[in-house]
Design a protein around this motif. Structure first.
Motif, PDB file in Angstrom:
ATOM      1  N   TYR A 202     -15.467 -25.654 -14.558  1.00  0.00           N
ATOM      2  CA  TYR A 202     -14.552 -26.702 -15.283  1.00  0.00           C
ATOM      3  C   TYR A 202     -13.846 -25.402 -16.007  1.00  0.00           C
ATOM      4  O   TYR A 202     -13.876 -23.862 -15.795  1.00  0.00           O
TER       5      TYR A 202
ATOM      6  N   PHE B 233     -10.522 -25.057 -22.643  1.00  0.00           N
ATOM      7  CA  PHE B 233      -9.404 -26.112 -23.076  1.00  0.00           C
ATOM      8  C   PHE B 233      -8.381 -24.536 -23.375  1.00  0.00           C
ATOM      9  O   PHE B 233      -8.549 -23.566 -23.245  1.00  0.00           O
ATOM     10  N   ASP B 234      -7.281 -24.424 -23.174  1.00  0.00           N
ATOM     11  CA  ASP B 234      -6.603 -23.823 -23.554  1.00  0.00           C
ATOM     12  C   ASP B 234      -6.346 -22.544 -22.551  1.00  0.00           C
ATOM     13  O   ASP B 234      -6.166 -21.443 -23.082  1.00  0.00           O
TER      14      ASP B 234
ATOM     15  N   ARG C 165     -25.459 -34.864 -15.481  1.00  0.00           N
ATOM     16  CA  ARG C 165     -24.025 -35.883 -15.660  1.00  0.00           C
ATOM     17  C   ARG C 165     -23.466 -36.082 -14.432  1.00  0.00           C
ATOM     18  O   ARG C 165     -22.587 -37.014 -14.129  1.00  0.00           O
TER      19      ARG C 165
ATOM     20  N   ARG D 255     -22.409 -39.643 -12.986  1.00  0.00           N
ATOM     21  CA  ARG D 255     -21.126 -39.922 -12.640  1.00  0.00           C
ATOM     22  C   ARG D 255     -20.150 -39.893 -14.201  1.00  0.00           C
ATOM     23  O   ARG D 255     -18.784 -40.115 -15.014  1.00  0.00           O
ATOM     24  N   LEU D 256     -20.452 -38.986 -15.111  1.00  0.00           N
ATOM     25  CA  LEU D 256     -19.985 -38.734 -16.031  1.00  0.00           C
ATOM     26  C   LEU D 256     -18.838 -37.456 -16.152  1.00  0.00           C
ATOM     27  O   LEU D 256     -17.988 -37.269 -16.742  1.00  0.00           O
ATOM     28  N   LEU D 257     -19.033 -36.936 -15.080  1.00  0.00           N
ATOM     29  CA  LEU D 257     -17.841 -35.309 -14.610  1.00  0.00           C
ATOM     30  C   LEU D 257     -17.689 -36.016 -13.082  1.00  0.00           C
ATOM     31  O   LEU D 257     -18.916 -36.959 -12.570  1.00  0.00           O
ATOM     32  N   GLU D 258     -17.138 -35.207 -13.014  1.00  0.00           N
ATOM     33  CA  GLU D 258     -16.360 -35.719 -11.385  1.00  0.00           C
ATOM     34  C   GLU D 258     -15.949 -33.788 -11.129  1.00  0.00           C
ATOM     35  O   GLU D 258     -16.144 -33.233 -11.126  1.00  0.00           O
TER      36      GLU D 258
END
Lengths: 220, 263
Positions: free
Chosen positions: A16, A19-20, A56, A60-63
């Motif tokens: 992952y 952010f930023d 997760r 399938r809450l995350l790919e």
């Protein structure tokens, strides 16, 4: 039981990007795994090893960023995600309780909610008082909330239940009851289970095998 | 009373007000005199520019020029609506335009054709100022809805993910957040409806009275305008939220956590 796995991860990778930030944080790299119907597996590992992320991903809450997940040997992409999540049911680590009484909290997602008698049987199996149905969900104790969310997912009669630290915040006696109730449900319906846990004292004996995840730094 | 057309000297007197603000800023060390000056100059240029532009449009009695001008304004309003978010989210431009355009089109059509019965239907002296005003309110409503939606989704992400895990679709899982976003966009409008005439006289009403209109006629216009604002704000917010929500989820009904600054 057939020879086909119920759930299968084929060279699963997940990273992952915070952010930023440009950098990517890898959590899994080509992780393969198969779960047989009715099988019970514990996922062990320290904080940050990716136990929650793995569950997760299965829900399938995350790919995944690489690899493929299969349910009944069909790739996840072929399923309508909400339908899949009723068969591969995740119970998140932090119990989420909605406005309304216990009954609402147990049945808000069901098209055909069971009657109160059935709900009370469920409460009893998890050592919860019957009057919880009419009590305000938000006013319950942490331990009661967490058991409520477990029952809520089991009411979907899933083929696999994914439990993220289901006994966190429970005292030892209650933990035993929850483990016993889950084992019983798994045996009664042939429901498979993946349970993540920090310590395996109580979870250990109820599962068929344990897999251990390592934090990314250690795995490298 | 006849129409008062301020002379340049009158405008110079009005500028004394600005001088007072700058004086206060200097005396109290507020440090806003520079940004105030820039803002005042920009405001002046924009207002005179738009005055002359609209005067020009009033002269061109062509339906495609009038509607074309409003269409361009809607594109700009959508952009400004998204840019105004505390944290702009990529992909919201389209939903914002759909909201602003849809909310404006419906409201403007009802007011100009149903209430005022413009003749011809595209009469620029009616369509341009009303359409522009409705657009402005639609944009405000859209921007408020966007900020609120973002904040609600962020605050409720555990709840939404829990509902997704229970097999609900994303519009169902985010229903409360959507409702709050539309509600939040409407609050300022409802508040201003409650206080209009008591706490403040709206600029347009003041303008009409200065222009020589009967105060009761001005009140009637204001009544229509307030309803018009409420309609455009709520329609824009609702349309935007319906479309904009999709930006926050993947095709597989997954909440895009990266939009909130975490995994």
């Amino acid at each position: 039981m057939t020879n086909h796995p119920l759930l299968r991860a084929d060279h699963l990778s997940f990273q992952y990007t915070p952010f930023d930030e440009k950098r990517k944080v890898p959590l899994f790299d080509r992780f393969s795994f198969a779960l047989a119907p009715g099988e019970r597996v514990a996922v062990a590992g320290r904080s940050g090893a990716g136990k929650s992320a793995l569950l997760r991903l299965f829900a399938r809450l995350l790919e995944p960023t690489g690899g493929i997940l299969f349910f009944r040997e069909r790739p996840y992409g072929e399923y309508f995600a909400p339908t899949l999540r009723r068969q591969v049911a995740l119970v998140p680590q932090t119990p989420v309780i909605f406005d309304g009484d216990g009954r609402t909290n147990l049945t808000l997602h069901l098209d055909a909610p069971p009657d109160d008698a059935t709900l009370r049987t469920w409460l009893d199996r998890f050592d919860l008082p019957a009057d919880l149905l009419d009590r305000e969900g938000r006013a319950l104790s942490v331990g009661q909330k967490s058991r409520l969310t477990v029952i809520r997912s089991l009411l979907m009669a899933p083929d696999v239940v994914l439990l993220d630290e289901p006994t966190a915040g429970l005292d030892a006696a209650t933990e035993k009851i929850v483990v016993a109730a889950l084992t019983e449900e798994s045996q009664r319906r042939g429901m498979a289970m993946i349970v993540s846990a920090h310590h395996l004292d109580l979870i250990g004996p109820m599962v068929d095998r344990t897999i251990t995840l390592h934090p990314p730094a250690e795995a490298a | 009373m006849t129409l008062i057309d301020p002379t340049p000297a009158d405008l110079a007197v009005a500028s004394l007000l600005y001088g007072a603000v700058v004086g206060l800023s200097l005396k109290e060390g507020l440090g806003v005199e520079k940004s105030l000056t820039v803002a005042a100059l920009r405001m002046g240029v924009q207002l005179f520019f738009v005055g002359y532009l609209v005067r020009f449009l009033f002269g061109v009695e062509r339906w495609y020029v009038v509607t074309g001008a409003l269409f361009l304004m809607s594109l700009y309003a959508a952009r400004a609506g998204v840019a105004r978010m505390k944290r702009p989210v990529p992909g919201l431009w389209g939903p914002m335009w759909i909201g602003v355009f849809g909310g404006t089109l419906f409201t403007t059509a009802v007011v100009t054709q149903g209430v005022l019965k413009l003749d011809p239907w595209y009469a620029p002296e009616g369509l341009i100022p009303l359409g522009g005003m409705i657009l402005g309110n639609a944009m405000n409503g859209g921007a408020l809805a966007a900020d609120r939606l973002h904040a609600e989704l962020k605050a409720r992400r555990d709840e939404i993910e829990a509902l997704l895990a229970l097999g609900l679709t994303y519009p169902r899982a985010a229903r409360e957040a959507s409702r709050e976003a539309v509600r939040g966009a409407l609050i300022p409008t409802v508040n201003s409806m409650l206080t209009v005439g008591i706490v403040h006289l709206p600029g347009i009403m003041v303008g009409q009275m200065l222009g020589g209109a009967d105060p009761v006629t001005a009140a009637k216009y204001q009544f229509v305008i307030m309803l018009m604002v409420a309609a455009s704000v709520s329609l824009t917010a609702a349309l935007f939220v319906k479309r904009g929500l999709a930006v926050y989820f993947t095709g597989a009904h997954q909440l895009r956590h990266e939009l909130f600054g975490e995994k």
